[in-house]
Motif scaffolding. Structure first.
Motif, PDB file in Angstrom:
ATOM      1  N   HIS A 245       0.823  -1.216   0.000  1.00  0.00           N
ATOM      2  CA  HIS A 245       0.000   0.000   0.000  1.00  0.00           C
ATOM      3  C   HIS A 245       0.855   1.262   0.000  1.00  0.00           C
ATOM      4  N   ASN A 246       2.107   1.104  -0.415  1.00  0.00           N
ATOM      5  CA  ASN A 246       3.012   2.244  -0.526  1.00  0.00           C
ATOM      6  C   ASN A 246       3.726   2.139  -1.867  1.00  0.00           C
ATOM      7  N   PHE A 247       3.517   3.146  -2.740  1.00  0.00           N
ATOM      8  CA  PHE A 247       4.049   3.073  -4.088  1.00  0.00           C
ATOM      9  C   PHE A 247       5.565   2.890  -4.090  1.00  0.00           C
ATOM     10  N   ALA A 248       6.266   3.686  -3.297  1.00  0.00           N
ATOM     11  CA  ALA A 248       7.733   3.624  -3.278  1.00  0.00           C
ATOM     12  C   ALA A 248       8.218   2.258  -2.798  1.00  0.00           C
ATOM     13  N   LYS A 249       7.558   1.709  -1.756  1.00  0.00           N
ATOM     14  CA  LYS A 249       7.964   0.397  -1.257  1.00  0.00           C
ATOM     15  C   LYS A 249       7.688  -0.695  -2.280  1.00  0.00           C
ATOM     16  N   ASP A 250       6.522  -0.622  -2.932  1.00  0.00           N
ATOM     17  CA  ASP A 250       6.214  -1.614  -3.963  1.00  0.00           C
ATOM     18  C   ASP A 250       7.262  -1.595  -5.065  1.00  0.00           C
ATOM     19  N   LEU A 251       7.673  -0.396  -5.459  1.00  0.00           N
ATOM     20  CA  LEU A 251       8.675  -0.265  -6.515  1.00  0.00           C
ATOM     21  C   LEU A 251      10.002  -0.869  -6.073  1.00  0.00           C
ATOM     22  N   LEU A 252      10.422  -0.593  -4.842  1.00  0.00           N
ATOM     23  CA  LEU A 252      11.692  -1.127  -4.338  1.00  0.00           C
ATOM     24  C   LEU A 252      11.643  -2.650  -4.199  1.00  0.00           C
ATOM     25  N   TYR A 253      10.518  -3.162  -3.718  1.00  0.00           N
ATOM     26  CA  TYR A 253      10.409  -4.611  -3.572  1.00  0.00           C
ATOM     27  C   TYR A 253      10.321  -5.299  -4.940  1.00  0.00           C
ATOM     28  N   LEU A 254       9.685  -4.643  -5.901  1.00  0.00           N
ATOM     29  CA  LEU A 254       9.647  -5.192  -7.255  1.00  0.00           C
ATOM     30  C   LEU A 254      11.060  -5.291  -7.817  1.00  0.00           C
ATOM     31  N   GLN A 255      11.867  -4.286  -7.540  1.00  0.00           N
ATOM     32  CA  GLN A 255      13.267  -4.321  -7.972  1.00  0.00           C
ATOM     33  C   GLN A 255      14.028  -5.468  -7.307  1.00  0.00           C
ATOM     34  N   SER A 256      13.693  -5.752  -6.054  1.00  0.00           N
ATOM     35  CA  SER A 256      14.430  -6.780  -5.318  1.00  0.00           C
ATOM     36  C   SER A 256      14.143  -8.191  -5.823  1.00  0.00           C
ATOM     37  N   ILE A 257      13.030  -8.377  -6.550  1.00  0.00           N
ATOM     38  CA  ILE A 257      12.688  -9.718  -7.046  1.00  0.00           C
ATOM     39  C   ILE A 257      12.863  -9.831  -8.563  1.00  0.00           C
ATOM     40  N   LYS A 258      13.483  -8.829  -9.173  1.00  0.00           N
ATOM     41  CA  LYS A 258      13.573  -8.769 -10.638  1.00  0.00           C
ATOM     42  C   LYS A 258      14.360  -9.925 -11.243  1.00  0.00           C
ATOM     43  N   THR A 289      13.888  -8.687 -18.417  1.00  0.00           N
ATOM     44  CA  THR A 289      13.461  -9.655 -19.430  1.00  0.00           C
ATOM     45  C   THR A 289      11.951  -9.624 -19.647  1.00  0.00           C
ATOM     46  N   ASP A 290      11.561  -9.973 -20.865  1.00  0.00           N
ATOM     47  CA  ASP A 290      10.130 -10.080 -21.174  1.00  0.00           C
ATOM     48  C   ASP A 290       9.484 -11.183 -20.341  1.00  0.00           C
ATOM     49  N   GLU A 291      10.245 -12.220 -20.062  1.00  0.00           N
ATOM     50  CA  GLU A 291       9.718 -13.342 -19.287  1.00  0.00           C
ATOM     51  C   GLU A 291       9.300 -12.880 -17.896  1.00  0.00           C
ATOM     52  N   PHE A 292      10.096 -11.989 -17.302  1.00  0.00           N
ATOM     53  CA  PHE A 292       9.739 -11.456 -15.986  1.00  0.00           C
ATOM     54  C   PHE A 292       8.494 -10.588 -16.083  1.00  0.00           C
ATOM     55  N   MET A 293       8.449  -9.727 -17.085  1.00  0.00           N
ATOM     56  CA  MET A 293       7.308  -8.824 -17.233  1.00  0.00           C
ATOM     57  C   MET A 293       6.014  -9.605 -17.495  1.00  0.00           C
ATOM     58  N   ASP A 294       6.138 -10.739 -18.185  1.00  0.00           N
ATOM     59  CA  ASP A 294       4.952 -11.546 -18.475  1.00  0.00           C
ATOM     60  C   ASP A 294       4.364 -12.191 -17.229  1.00  0.00           C
ATOM     61  N   CYS A 295       5.147 -12.239 -16.140  1.00  0.00           N
ATOM     62  CA  CYS A 295       4.659 -12.823 -14.887  1.00  0.00           C
ATOM     63  C   CYS A 295       3.755 -11.864 -14.130  1.00  0.00           C
ATOM     64  N   ILE A 296       3.760 -10.580 -14.529  1.00  0.00           N
ATOM     65  CA  ILE A 296       3.090  -9.549 -13.742  1.00  0.00           C
ATOM     66  C   ILE A 296       1.623  -9.402 -14.144  1.00  0.00           C
ATOM     67  N   TYR A 297       0.754  -9.431 -13.133  1.00  0.00           N
ATOM     68  CA  TYR A 297      -0.685  -9.253 -13.328  1.00  0.00           C
ATOM     69  C   TYR A 297      -1.157  -8.111 -12.421  1.00  0.00           C
ATOM     70  N   GLY A 298      -1.787  -7.139 -13.030  1.00  0.00           N
ATOM     71  CA  GLY A 298      -2.287  -6.039 -12.224  1.00  0.00           C
ATOM     72  C   GLY A 298      -3.384  -5.297 -12.962  1.00  0.00           C
ATOM     73  N   PRO A 299      -4.423  -4.933 -12.278  1.00  0.00           N
ATOM     74  CA  PRO A 299      -4.713  -5.234 -10.874  1.00  0.00           C
ATOM     75  C   PRO A 299      -4.874  -6.736 -10.625  1.00  0.00           C
ATOM     76  N   ALA A 300      -4.346  -7.208  -9.515  1.00  0.00           N
ATOM     77  CA  ALA A 300      -4.414  -8.630  -9.193  1.00  0.00           C
ATOM     78  C   ALA A 300      -5.851  -9.056  -8.903  1.00  0.00           C
ATOM     79  N   GLY A 301      -6.224 -10.212  -9.406  1.00  0.00           N
ATOM     80  CA  GLY A 301      -7.531 -10.770  -9.092  1.00  0.00           C
ATOM     81  C   GLY A 301      -8.456 -10.854 -10.284  1.00  0.00           C
ATOM     82  N   LEU A 302      -9.487 -11.679 -10.151  1.00  0.00           N
ATOM     83  CA  LEU A 302     -10.522 -11.817 -11.177  1.00  0.00           C
ATOM     84  C   LEU A 302     -11.688 -10.874 -10.884  1.00  0.00           C
TER      85      LEU A 302
END
Length: 355
Positions: A245-258, A289-302
């Motif tokens: 729920h924090n944009f900056a933290k989400d961005l940093l954590y996304l970088q940490s799992i890249k 990589t495109d493979e990493f980007m293809d893993c991303i779903y947002g907004p999450a959920g059906l």
């Protein structure tokens, strides 16, 4: 199915320490439709306590009754359950009931493979004719290592008998959900995902350390900042949700799992937030990589009309399941063919949903 087998091993280990004998029942074949697919099993203790299930609850009492003869003679048997006549909607189940008596060393080996997230195989040998045989039984195979028998009562040298069928299933690592975030909705997601049978881990900021008791069903809490976070054993049986729920933290954590490649990365929040987040991420890491980007779903959920944290958790879990099973979500009444079969007709338009 691996998490169910893990529960069976845990239950058996406790029973064995108390000197309580056990047998295991496994659905090895089905003619027609059934509530569960072949491969599901349940452990039955001599005191009638059961772990797991082979159906929705309608078959278990009969399996318990028939297991008593296996306790008596230590000989595996095949039983059939014809749901066509008893329930009017199911097919014929072929269930292998066999003694289950693993040594402590064998249990330790299984537990080590489960923790290391290394796949293994279980082979069950049987005949579709009802009856008993020391040639009926199951083995566990860990790569090139010797096969481990469920019980020494299984006549291992005769498993290549031409009259025997073999049901082989590969046991993948237990499905793992990593939740990056520790607010109320993360707690709800942890609870429901754990009830689904998933292994849940939480990533929390080190400024306010927490533990597993704060997140029902979780097995581990990482109190680590993005720059120090290193999550190992991320595989295609792993999903990650970013929900700080924090944009900056989400961005940093996304970088940490890249540098990982989970099967699914979910982003909480509306579409415009996703676009802003991914734009900033790519600006910092244009070579991702495109493979990493293809893993991303947002907004999450059906698109389930979810409103409460619990409902949102269900919509996220449902989407993860659809990705893992490679299915387009539709109402089952619109699906052509069996429930467990591959979808032949899809009546679904992908909708971007703001959770």
């Amino acid at each position: 199915m691996t998490h169910e087998f893990k529960e069976i091993i845990t239950s058996y280990k406790e029973a064995s320490n108390q000197g309580i004998r056990a047998v295991i029942a496994t659905v090895v074949d089905v003619d027609g439709s059934s509530y569960r697919r072949p491969g599901v099993g349940m452990l039955i203790l001599e005191n009638s306590k059961m772990t797991g299930a082979v159906s929705g609850g309608c078959v278990e009492k009969e399996v318990l009754r028939q297991s008593q003869s296996v306790f008596a003679n230590n000989k595996a048997k095949i039983m059939t359950y014809n749901g066509r006549y008893r329930l009017g909607c199911e097919g014929v189940l072929f269930i292998l009931i066999e003694p289950f008596s693993l040594s402590r060393e064998n249990i330790k080996s299984i537990e080590e493979y489960l923790v290391s997230r290394t796949p293994f195989e279980i082979s069950s040998y049987y005949s579709k004719k009802e009856g008993y045989s020391f040639n009926f039984g199951s083995t566990i195979s860990f790569g090139d290592l010797d096969k481990m028998k469920f019980s020494n009562h299984f006549d291992f040298p005769k498993i290549n008998d031409e009259d025997l069928d073999c049901f082989l299933r590969k046991m993948e690592p237990c499905f793992r959900l990593i939740i990056i975030g520790s607010e109320h909705d993360a707690t709800q997601l942890s609870t429901i995902a754990s009830a689904t049978g998933w292994e849940v881990e939480i990533v929390n900021t080190p400024k306010t350390p927490k533990n597993t008791s704060d997140f029902p069903g979780s097995i581990k809490v990482w109190n680590q900042s993005p720059e120090n976070l290193v999550i190992d054993k991320v595989d295609k049986q792993t999903a990650i949700i970013l929900m700080t729920h924090n944009f900056a933290k989400d961005l940093l954590y996304l970088q940490s799992i890249k540098d990982t490649l989970p099967v699914y990365i979910g982003l909480l929040g509306p579409s415009r937030r996703r676009e802003k987040l991914l734009s900033a991420f790519i600006e910092y890491f244009p070579d991702v990589t495109d493979e990493f980007m293809d893993c991303i779903y947002g907004p999450a959920g059906l698109n389930l009309g979810a409103e409460t944290p619990q409902e949102i958790a269900i919509s996220i879990i449902a989407e993860i399941l659809s990705v893992v099973r490679n299915q387009k979500p539709i109402s089952l009444q619109d699906k052509i063919g069996g429930i467990h079969g591959v979808t032949k007709q899809v009546m679904f338009d992908k909708i971007s949903v703001d959770n």
